[in-house]
Enzyme design. Sequence first.
Site, short mmCIF file in Angstrom:
data_model
loop_
_atom_site.label_atom_id
_atom_site.label_comp_id
_atom_site.label_asym_id
_atom_site.label_seq_id
_atom_site.Cartn_x
_atom_site.Cartn_y
_atom_site.Cartn_z
N HIS A 12 0.84 -1.19 0.00
CA HIS A 12 0.00 0.00 0.00
C HIS A 12 0.88 1.24 0.00
CE1 HIS A 12 -3.62 -2.36 1.72
NE2 HIS A 12 -3.72 -2.22 0.41
N GLY A 39 2.33 -2.25 -10.17
CA GLY A 39 3.13 -1.26 -10.89
C GLY A 39 4.03 -0.37 -10.06
N THR A 40 3.46 0.40 -9.16
CA THR A 40 4.26 1.34 -8.39
C THR A 40 5.19 0.63 -7.43
OG1 THR A 40 2.38 2.86 -8.54
CG2 THR A 40 4.14 3.46 -7.03
N THR A 41 4.69 -0.41 -6.79
CA THR A 41 5.55 -1.18 -5.88
C THR A 41 6.72 -1.77 -6.65
OG1 THR A 41 3.68 -1.73 -4.44
CG2 THR A 41 5.62 -3.16 -4.30
N GLY A 60 -2.16 -1.39 -8.41
CA GLY A 60 -3.20 -2.13 -7.69
C GLY A 60 -4.62 -1.68 -7.98
N ASP A 65 -3.87 -5.79 -8.57
CA ASP A 65 -4.23 -6.79 -7.56
C ASP A 65 -4.93 -7.97 -8.23
OD1 ASP A 65 -3.27 -5.11 -5.53
OD2 ASP A 65 -5.24 -4.23 -5.15
N ASP A 85 -1.31 -1.44 4.80
CA ASP A 85 -1.40 -0.30 5.72
C ASP A 85 -2.79 -0.33 6.36
OD1 ASP A 85 -1.41 2.04 7.12
OD2 ASP A 85 -1.37 3.35 5.36
N HIS A 92 -9.99 0.73 -3.20
CA HIS A 92 -10.08 -0.57 -3.87
C HIS A 92 -10.00 -1.72 -2.87
CE1 HIS A 92 -5.77 -0.01 -3.44
NE2 HIS A 92 -5.55 -1.24 -3.84
N ASP A 95 -10.92 -5.21 -4.00
CA ASP A 95 -9.90 -5.93 -4.75
C ASP A 95 -8.88 -6.57 -3.81
OD1 ASP A 95 -11.08 -5.08 -7.12
OD2 ASP A 95 -9.80 -3.31 -7.25
N ARG A 101 -8.38 -13.45 -0.38
CA ARG A 101 -9.24 -14.64 -0.42
C ARG A 101 -8.64 -15.69 -1.36
NH1 ARG A 101 -13.72 -12.30 -0.27
NH2 ARG A 101 -13.78 -11.63 -2.44
#
Length: 127
Positions: A12, A39-41, A60, A65, A85, A92, A95, A101
């Site tokens: 996050h 993407g950003t991670t 995400g 995700d 976080d 989202h 998601d 899950r």
Amino acid sequence: MSRQKCIALIAHDEKKDDMAAFAARHEAMLSQARIVATGTTGGRVLEACPSLDVTRLKSGPLGGDQQIGALIATGEVDLLIFFVDPLTPMPHDVDVKALMRLAIVYDIPMALNRATAEDLLVAATTG
């Protein structure tokens, strides 16, 4: 010959620095695996560890995700590291819950914090 382990990395917004630091601290172990990341991670991990082979998916909230969820469902992900976080609301959230899950349904080891991630990473890369 067995296939290379696949580790999915997600963080996050408020945990992206933690994920980059985690990757830098465990770069040698992560280099033994195929990495997929939202993407950003994924971008932040690559900045911290340019030598890692990271496949960046969508951000995400824009479907990343769900892309990782699809990889879990097809048996391609062996370990999910998701720095959550808990103090910041996520638009989202649905998601995120769906991804968690799927990890539970498909019995994928899942770490939601650094301490658990370190233990699972050692197990995944040494066993």
